[in-house]
Design a protein around this motif. Structure first.
Motif, PDB file in Angstrom:
ATOM      1  N   ALA A  95      38.160  48.191  29.287  1.00 17.42           N
ATOM      2  CA  ALA A  95      36.987  48.445  30.133  1.00 17.42           C
ATOM      3  C   ALA A  95      36.312  47.124  30.487  1.00 17.42           C
ATOM      4  CB  ALA A  95      36.002  49.358  29.421  1.00 17.42           C
ATOM      5  N   PRO A  96      36.252  46.761  31.752  1.00 14.97           N
ATOM      6  CA  PRO A  96      35.617  45.485  32.133  1.00 14.97           C
ATOM      7  C   PRO A  96      34.104  45.561  32.046  1.00 14.97           C
ATOM      8  CG  PRO A  96      36.279  46.682  34.091  1.00 14.97           C
ATOM      9  CD  PRO A  96      36.766  47.494  32.914  1.00 14.97           C
ATOM     10  N   HIS A 135      34.230  40.745  45.319  1.00 14.91           N
ATOM     11  CA  HIS A 135      34.858  41.501  46.404  1.00 14.91           C
ATOM     12  C   HIS A 135      36.163  42.053  45.846  1.00 14.91           C
ATOM     13  CE1 HIS A 135      31.971  39.802  49.255  1.00 14.91           C
ATOM     14  NE2 HIS A 135      32.235  38.605  48.751  1.00 14.91           N
ATOM     15  N   GLY A 136      36.083  43.198  45.221  1.00 11.89           N
ATOM     16  CA  GLY A 136      37.244  43.769  44.570  1.00 11.89           C
ATOM     17  C   GLY A 136      36.873  44.248  43.186  1.00 11.89           C
ATOM     18  N   GLN A 137      36.974  45.549  42.966  1.00  9.09           N
ATOM     19  CA  GLN A 137      36.586  46.130  41.691  1.00  9.09           C
ATOM     20  C   GLN A 137      37.806  46.669  40.949  1.00  9.09           C
ATOM     21  OE1 GLN A 137      33.549  45.705  40.571  1.00  9.09           O
ATOM     22  NE2 GLN A 137      32.818  44.837  42.511  1.00  9.09           N
ATOM     23  N   PHE A 138      37.644  46.842  39.658  1.00  7.82           N
ATOM     24  CA  PHE A 138      38.713  47.143  38.703  1.00  7.82           C
ATOM     25  C   PHE A 138      39.566  45.891  38.514  1.00  7.82           C
ATOM     26  CE2 PHE A 138      37.831  51.328  40.663  1.00  7.82           C
ATOM     27  CZ  PHE A 138      37.431  52.034  39.533  1.00  7.82           C
ATOM     28  N   TRP A 139      40.330  45.880  37.439  1.00  6.06           N
ATOM     29  CA  TRP A 139      41.194  44.727  37.167  1.00  6.06           C
ATOM     30  C   TRP A 139      42.177  44.480  38.310  1.00  6.06           C
ATOM     31  CZ3 TRP A 139      40.561  41.159  33.568  1.00  6.06           C
ATOM     32  CH2 TRP A 139      39.821  41.450  32.415  1.00  6.06           C
ATOM     33  N   ASP A 140      42.627  45.561  38.949  1.00  6.31           N
ATOM     34  CA  ASP A 140      43.611  45.410  40.030  1.00  6.31           C
ATOM     35  C   ASP A 140      42.976  45.337  41.407  1.00  6.31           C
ATOM     36  OD1 ASP A 140      42.877  48.066  40.508  1.00  6.31           O
ATOM     37  OD2 ASP A 140      44.647  48.872  39.499  1.00  6.31           O
ATOM     38  N   ASP A 155      53.384  41.295  28.843  1.00  9.53           N
ATOM     39  CA  ASP A 155      52.775  42.541  29.306  1.00  9.53           C
ATOM     40  C   ASP A 155      53.277  42.842  30.715  1.00  9.53           C
ATOM     41  OD1 ASP A 155      50.868  44.357  30.652  1.00  9.53           O
ATOM     42  OD2 ASP A 155      49.676  44.131  28.827  1.00  9.53           O
ATOM     43  N   ASN A 156      53.905  43.979  30.896  1.00  4.59           N
ATOM     44  CA  ASN A 156      54.559  44.305  32.172  1.00  4.59           C
ATOM     45  C   ASN A 156      53.643  44.975  33.205  1.00  4.59           C
ATOM     46  OD1 ASN A 156      57.295  43.365  31.848  1.00  4.59           O
ATOM     47  ND2 ASN A 156      57.511  44.923  30.250  1.00  4.59           N
ATOM     48  N   ASP A 157      52.362  45.098  32.924  1.00  5.88           N
ATOM     49  CA  ASP A 157      51.429  45.690  33.888  1.00  5.88           C
ATOM     50  C   ASP A 157      51.479  44.876  35.190  1.00  5.88           C
ATOM     51  OD1 ASP A 157      49.203  46.608  35.337  1.00  5.88           O
ATOM     52  OD2 ASP A 157      48.053  46.998  33.514  1.00  5.88           O
ATOM     53  N   LEU A 158      51.748  45.542  36.306  1.00  2.49           N
ATOM     54  CA  LEU A 158      51.884  44.852  37.597  1.00  2.49           C
ATOM     55  C   LEU A 158      50.542  44.460  38.201  1.00  2.49           C
ATOM     56  CD1 LEU A 158      54.705  46.976  39.270  1.00  2.49           C
ATOM     57  CD2 LEU A 158      54.909  44.718  38.208  1.00  2.49           C
ATOM     58  N   GLY A 159      49.449  45.024  37.704  1.00  2.14           N
ATOM     59  CA  GLY A 159      48.144  44.686  38.253  1.00  2.14           C
ATOM     60  C   GLY A 159      48.056  45.009  39.733  1.00  2.14           C
ATOM     61  N   ARG A 160      47.573  44.058  40.501  1.00  4.06           N
ATOM     62  CA  ARG A 160      47.430  44.278  41.940  1.00  4.06           C
ATOM     63  C   ARG A 160      48.783  44.456  42.620  1.00  4.06           C
ATOM     64  NH1 ARG A 160      43.207  41.108  45.991  1.00  4.06           N
ATOM     65  NH2 ARG A 160      42.984  42.887  47.378  1.00  4.06           N
ATOM     66  N   LEU A 175      51.858  38.600  44.171  1.00  2.71           N
ATOM     67  CA  LEU A 175      50.819  39.478  43.631  1.00  2.71           C
ATOM     68  C   LEU A 175      51.254  40.245  42.393  1.00  2.71           C
ATOM     69  CD1 LEU A 175      49.085  41.019  46.786  1.00  2.71           C
ATOM     70  CD2 LEU A 175      48.210  39.271  45.247  1.00  2.71           C
ATOM     71  N   GLN A 176      52.519  40.147  42.017  1.00  7.91           N
ATOM     72  CA  GLN A 176      52.986  40.895  40.857  1.00  7.91           C
ATOM     73  C   GLN A 176      52.354  40.330  39.572  1.00  7.91           C
ATOM     74  OE1 GLN A 176      54.675  43.703  41.748  1.00  7.91           O
ATOM     75  NE2 GLN A 176      54.218  42.752  43.745  1.00  7.91           N
ATOM     76  N   HIS A 177      51.806  41.238  38.756  1.00  5.73           N
ATOM     77  CA  HIS A 177      51.133  40.894  37.491  1.00  5.73           C
ATOM     78  C   HIS A 177      49.860  40.082  37.726  1.00  5.73           C
ATOM     79  CE1 HIS A 177      54.818  42.315  35.621  1.00  5.73           C
ATOM     80  NE2 HIS A 177      55.518  41.430  36.322  1.00  5.73           N
ATOM     81  N   SER A 178      49.239  40.249  38.889  1.00  8.71           N
ATOM     82  CA  SER A 178      47.994  39.527  39.164  1.00  8.71           C
ATOM     83  C   SER A 178      46.797  40.417  38.860  1.00  8.71           C
ATOM     84  CB  SER A 178      47.947  39.063  40.627  1.00  8.71           C
ATOM     85  OG  SER A 178      47.850  40.157  41.511  1.00  8.71           O
ATOM     86  N   PHE A 179      45.724  39.784  38.386  1.00  6.98           N
ATOM     87  CA  PHE A 179      44.509  40.501  38.023  1.00  6.98           C
ATOM     88  C   PHE A 179      43.289  39.703  38.473  1.00  6.98           C
ATOM     89  CE2 PHE A 179      47.774  41.901  35.123  1.00  6.98           C
ATOM     90  CZ  PHE A 179      47.588  43.286  35.087  1.00  6.98           C
ATOM     91  N   LYS A 180      42.236  40.426  38.726  1.00  6.86           N
ATOM     92  CA  LYS A 180      40.986  39.801  39.140  1.00  6.86           C
ATOM     93  C   LYS A 180      40.507  38.802  38.091  1.00  6.86           C
ATOM     94  CE  LYS A 180      37.334  42.303  38.635  1.00  6.86           C
ATOM     95  NZ  LYS A 180      36.408  43.422  38.820  1.00  6.86           N
ATOM     96  N   THR A 181      39.917  37.706  38.561  1.00  2.00           N
ATOM     97  CA  THR A 181      39.295  36.734  37.655  1.00  2.00           C
ATOM     98  C   THR A 181      37.881  37.212  37.340  1.00  2.00           C
ATOM     99  OG1 THR A 181      40.563  34.937  38.680  1.00  2.00           O
ATOM    100  CG2 THR A 181      38.657  34.322  37.348  1.00  2.00           C
TER     101      THR A 181
END
Length: 606
Positions: free
Chosen positions: A360-361, A370-375, A513-518, A528-534
């Protein structure tokens, strides 16, 4: 050419760029026709002529197989010349600026799921530090592209109208740019020459202020600014070592003084504000002034504008279990105020008491992204609230059912009617009050803020050393930008970055961690593979465990991961990693100092 892994990916929409240019390059409506800023434009064109000449000289050196040292010396000259006119190019030609001095990572057309080749000074820097003659033709190709961009600068500044209010606005933005991106080495990730370049940026500001002043002899603020720029430049020239520079005192003692004096200059010169909504208020003296930031720059439209009444109503609903399907959980279930609006778990729990996929962020400062949630799957907080409410695993609420309850509740209905002047509450209004409450959670009252406002006793010696390491040796500030300490890029704050870190499932750093994120939403875009918001680092001390998966239990585990060079550094194959894979060479004590500094980012209770 090797791929630069220094920066998060920049997203750029051409339509937005076009709108920006139109809004700033409109004809001058503030000055009489007889008043001409031709001298300002001529100076820009003159600097650009030198810029083009130096590009050609560097091209000849490359063609003649000159040694690496000569190439680097000419390249540094080239960058310094650009810095003199950076204030103008960044403001009036933002699209061109992106391809002159933007990160050496592809531009991404999100709607088309396509990538555009990076170009410009940072691409060249990567190829020149060190230089491999095997890349000779590629270097020449990118230098020719840079010539084309130089031609664009000349063509545009020959025809556009540049007004006095715009020029002042651009100069003010430049000083704020230097105070955040420039001082962190954001655009010189390999050469590390940023401290050498800042005096040239300041020189461009100084010269142009003198050109737009109507009476230099009477403008006391101008004299003070010029003296402060000279003082700051002399200090910078004495120490250009990024690892030993005293950032923690230089920023409040010099940059803050210059930005404050700029407002005095504007008032003495009677320069009006440019009528464009910006994240940084036009009357903010520094990045760290109280109420410096405008939350309305991050809302979907004027009807969503922030107000205290909306925030108060949103707080009530945030704590009301009516938003969930069975009236058994509220927003505070996963966003606990004492934990900086996180839940303290590695991964939040679903309605069925099973682990969700991510941590939970924090909601503190979420309004400045500009962009919500981790992805980043939602653009704004309004979209985020409806997504959470309707998610079957999180709240499983039905907006229509909730609205029916609200419209039958006299207390709530009276409050909504007072704010929105409508007979029935609509979905967007519910979303807006919840978003407004979240926007109110940014307090900007940490010890770091107090220090930057002039209270030199607000931080400990450990924390001051930690900040100097944070900006310098550890390079944290090239992704967690001062002063928000998130990925929203100053000084315009028009976009928020994501990064590919190569995160492991936990602090042991043995399993990727294989989560693809965005990347889940853009499967054909490799970068963009495995990318997440800073996310922001404000209140980070309260939000353990860390990363999108909650796999890192302590800040020391996080620092160890970065110190080793992220995923690549620990041995994972992460071809698109945006974090540098070079070890930071931080000692245990230095990592502890950085952690102590991050504690200075904790907001105090209101």
């Amino acid at each position: 050419m090797k791929k630069l892994s220094k920066y998060p990916i920049f997203l750029f929409l051409y339509s937005a760029a076009a709108l920006f240019i139109l809004s700033y390059c409109k004809s001058d409506k503030h000055l009489p026709a007889s008043e001409d800023l031709g001298s300002v434009k001529n100076q820009i064109i003159k600097n650009n002529d030198t810029f083009e000449k130096q590009i050609n000289e560097l091209t000849v050196l490359v063609s003649n197989n000159s040694d690496e040292k000569k190439l680097q010396e000419k390249f540094e000259e080239l960058r310094k010349t650009y810095k003199k006119m950076e204030w103008a190019v960044e403001y009036f030609l933002p699209h061109s600026a992106r391809f002159i001095n933007g990160p050496a990572l592809p531009e991404i057309e999100m709607d088309e799921h396509t990538e555009i080749e990076p170009e410009g000074l940072q691409v060249l820097e990567e190829m020149l530090y060190p230089y491999d003659q095997g890349n000779k033709e590629e270097v020449i190709r990118f230098l020719k592209k840079l010539i084309n961009k130089s031609n664009t600068i000349e063509t545009n500044f020959q025809v556009i109208t540049v007004s006095r209010d715009q020029v002042f606005d651009a100069l003010r933005q430049e000083v704020f740019r230097i105070s955040s991106l420039g001082i962190s080495g954001f655009d010189t990730p390999i050469s590390g020459t940023f401290l050498k370049e800042i005096p040239y940026s300041l020189q461009g500001v100084k010269q142009t202020l003198q050109q737009i002043s109507t009476d230099q002899s009477k403008n006391k603020a101008l004299k003070s600014i010029l003296n402060e720029i000279d003082t700051a430049s002399e200090i910078l020239k004495k120490n250009t070592d990024k690892n030993t520079f005293d950032y923690v005192n230089f920023i409040p003692d010099h940059f803050n003084k210059i930005t404050s004096l700029l407002l005095d200059f504007k008032n003495q010169e009677k320069i009006p504000d440019v009528e464009v909504t910006t994240a940084l208020h036009k009357n903010a003296a520094t990045f760290f002034s109280k109420n410096a930031f405008n939350p309305n720059a991050f809302t979907p439209g004027k009807e969503f504008a922030f107000s205290n009444e909306k925030a108060a109503l949103g707080q009530q609903l945030f704590n009301d279990k009516m938003l969930s399907n069975n009236n058994n959980r509220s927003c505070t279930t996963c966003h606990i105020p004492e934990k900086a609006f996180t839940d303290g778990l590695a991964k939040s729990m679903s309605l069925e008491n099973s682990e969700l996929s991510r941590n939970a962020p924090s909601l503190n400062y979420a309004g400045f992204q500009h962009g919500q949630f981790w992805d980043m799957r939602k653009d704004d907080l309004e979209g985020q609230s409806s997504d959470v409410i309707s998610n079957k695993e999180e709240m499983h609420g039905d907006l229509n059912v909730i609205l029916a309850k609200i419209n039958q509740d006299k207390k709530y209905q009276t409050a909504f009617t007072k704010i929105y002047h409508s007979q029935k509450t609509e979905a967007w209004q519910l979303q807006n009050v919840l978003a407004s409450y979240i926007r109110s959670l940014a307090k900007f009252n940490a010890d770091f803020d107090e220090y930057m406002r002039g209270n030199k006793s607000a931080m400990t010696a450990h924390q001051k050393r930690g900040f100097n390491l944070f900006v310098g040796k550890a390079q944290c500030a090239i992704c967690h930008f001062i002063p928000l300490f998130n990925g929203t890029v100053p000084p315009t704050f028009k976009k928020t970055e994501q990064e590919v870190l190569g995160v492991a499932v936990n602090g042991d750093n043995t399993t990727f961690d294989n989560d693809l994120g965005r990347g889940k939403f853009h499967e054909t875009v490799a970068t963009l593979q495995h990318s997440f918001k800073t996310p922001t680092l404000r209140n980070i001390n309260k939000t353990a465990p860390y990363m999108h998966n909650g796999g890192y239990k302590t800040l020391k585990e996080v620092m160890n991961f970065y110190n080793k060079g992220g995923g690549k550094g620990v041995g994972f194959k992460v071809d698109n990693q945006t974090l540098s894979d070079a070890p930071l060479q931080l000692t245990d004590q230095e990592m502890d100092d950085i952690i102590e500094f991050m504690k200075a980012l904790d907001d105090k209770n209101p």
